[in-house]
Design a protein around this motif. Sequence first.
Motif, mmCIF file in Angstrom:
data_model
loop_
_atom_site.group_PDB
_atom_site.id
_atom_site.type_symbol
_atom_site.label_atom_id
_atom_site.label_comp_id
_atom_site.label_asym_id
_atom_site.label_seq_id
_atom_site.Cartn_x
_atom_site.Cartn_y
_atom_site.Cartn_z
ATOM 1 N N GLY A 83 15.311 -9.850 3.039
ATOM 2 C CA GLY A 83 13.863 -9.947 2.942
ATOM 3 C C GLY A 83 13.205 -9.030 3.949
ATOM 4 O O GLY A 83 13.842 -8.582 4.907
ATOM 5 N N TYR A 84 11.941 -8.699 3.699
ATOM 6 C CA TYR A 84 11.210 -7.922 4.693
ATOM 7 C C TYR A 84 9.778 -8.393 4.790
ATOM 8 O O TYR A 84 9.264 -9.070 3.906
ATOM 9 N N GLN A 85 9.166 -8.029 5.908
ATOM 10 C CA GLN A 85 7.797 -8.426 6.199
ATOM 11 C C GLN A 85 6.832 -7.335 5.740
ATOM 12 O O GLN A 85 7.044 -6.159 6.028
ATOM 13 N N MET A 86 5.788 -7.736 5.028
ATOM 14 C CA MET A 86 4.718 -6.824 4.627
ATOM 15 C C MET A 86 3.518 -7.130 5.520
ATOM 16 O O MET A 86 3.115 -8.287 5.626
ATOM 17 N N SER A 87 2.960 -6.106 6.153
ATOM 18 C CA SER A 87 1.800 -6.345 7.007
ATOM 19 C C SER A 87 0.670 -5.371 6.668
ATOM 20 O O SER A 87 0.902 -4.287 6.145
ATOM 21 N N ALA A 88 -0.535 -5.814 6.963
ATOM 22 C CA ALA A 88 -1.769 -5.054 6.733
ATOM 23 C C ALA A 88 -1.882 -4.485 5.323
ATOM 24 O O ALA A 88 -2.262 -3.327 5.146
ATOM 25 N N PRO A 89 -1.599 -5.293 4.278
ATOM 26 C CA PRO A 89 -1.734 -4.772 2.915
ATOM 27 C C PRO A 89 -3.197 -4.735 2.465
ATOM 28 O O PRO A 89 -3.951 -5.672 2.703
ATOM 29 N N VAL A 90 -3.591 -3.617 1.833
ATOM 30 C CA VAL A 90 -4.953 -3.472 1.314
ATOM 31 C C VAL A 90 -4.920 -2.906 -0.106
ATOM 32 O O VAL A 90 -4.040 -2.129 -0.450
ATOM 33 N N VAL A 91 -5.897 -3.317 -0.910
ATOM 34 C CA VAL A 91 -6.088 -2.769 -2.260
ATOM 35 C C VAL A 91 -7.565 -2.387 -2.378
ATOM 36 O O VAL A 91 -8.437 -3.219 -2.253
ATOM 37 N N ASN A 92 -7.814 -1.103 -2.584
ATOM 38 C CA ASN A 92 -9.182 -0.593 -2.613
ATOM 39 C C ASN A 92 -9.425 0.252 -3.856
ATOM 40 O O ASN A 92 -8.488 0.771 -4.449
ATOM 41 N N ILE A 93 -10.693 0.400 -4.206
ATOM 42 C CA ILE A 93 -11.097 1.320 -5.269
ATOM 43 C C ILE A 93 -11.976 2.390 -4.632
ATOM 44 O O ILE A 93 -12.916 2.076 -3.889
ATOM 45 N N TRP A 94 -11.653 3.650 -4.906
ATOM 46 C CA TRP A 94 -12.385 4.796 -4.379
ATOM 47 C C TRP A 94 -12.910 5.635 -5.540
ATOM 48 O O TRP A 94 -12.335 5.626 -6.629
ATOM 49 N N SER A 95 -13.988 6.374 -5.289
ATOM 50 C CA SER A 95 -14.559 7.245 -6.315
ATOM 51 C C SER A 95 -14.518 8.696 -5.850
ATOM 52 O O SER A 95 -14.421 8.989 -4.659
ATOM 53 N N THR A 96 -14.580 9.601 -6.805
ATOM 54 C CA THR A 96 -14.704 11.032 -6.543
ATOM 55 C C THR A 96 -15.939 11.502 -7.312
ATOM 56 O O THR A 96 -16.411 10.779 -8.188
ATOM 57 N N TYR A 109 -2.896 -11.052 2.080
ATOM 58 C CA TYR A 109 -2.298 -11.706 3.227
ATOM 59 C C TYR A 109 -1.006 -11.013 3.613
ATOM 60 O O TYR A 109 -0.231 -10.612 2.743
ATOM 61 N N ALA A 110 -0.763 -10.863 4.920
ATOM 62 C CA ALA A 110 0.535 -10.401 5.393
ATOM 63 C C ALA A 110 1.549 -11.457 4.947
ATOM 64 O O ALA A 110 1.278 -12.649 5.010
ATOM 65 N N SER A 111 2.692 -11.011 4.450
ATOM 66 C CA SER A 111 3.640 -11.945 3.862
ATOM 67 C C SER A 111 5.045 -11.374 3.905
ATOM 68 O O SER A 111 5.232 -10.163 4.031
ATOM 69 N N ALA A 112 6.018 -12.253 3.763
ATOM 70 C CA ALA A 112 7.407 -11.821 3.622
ATOM 71 C C ALA A 112 7.732 -11.739 2.138
ATOM 72 O O ALA A 112 7.117 -12.425 1.324
ATOM 73 N N LEU A 113 8.677 -10.869 1.790
ATOM 74 C CA LEU A 113 9.124 -10.747 0.404
ATOM 75 C C LEU A 113 10.644 -10.819 0.388
ATOM 76 O O LEU A 113 11.317 -10.002 1.011
ATOM 77 N N SER A 114 11.166 -11.803 -0.313
ATOM 78 C CA SER A 114 12.613 -12.007 -0.365
ATOM 79 C C SER A 114 13.314 -10.901 -1.135
ATOM 80 O O SER A 114 12.716 -10.252 -1.996
#
Length: 165
Positions: A83-96, A109-114
Amino acid sequence: MRFTRRRGGIVTAVPMALLTLVLTAPSASAAVRSWSPDPFPTPSNWYCADKSRVVYSCLINSSDGTQSVYKAVMVVTNYTAVGYQMSAPVVNIWSTPSPAQQIQDDACYASALSAGYTASCYGSWVKRSTVCATRPNAATITANVAVSFGGTRTTVVSPALAVNC
């Protein structure tokens, strides 16, 4: 004397716990989202790009019955044996066009993934009218996702989707 020592420990522990909470909390401007199970296979209205088939950035194009609506999604797959730890995950929408402008800001949320599992984090829905009000000359939008694994930041940008405001 014993009561004073315990009280001193509690008085110190409570502010330290609150300080830790503040320092690890996501940005106040971002909505914080939970992780969901594996979304694959992806529907045809998902536009995705991947980084080594571990982190996927997808932009969902749908309709609310009157106009187009969009949602950013991050999908993470753990192909390792641990397993590993995921930290500071973000999902954003940007325009051009350039310079790019952020339309939607969500965090996960920061989370672990098995080992052997896949998880996804969905951003908020954004209406086309919101995109055009935020960026009147928006030609395209993308889902931009990022997550850190052990201090290494991985970022992925989805294929661009035309909005033509």
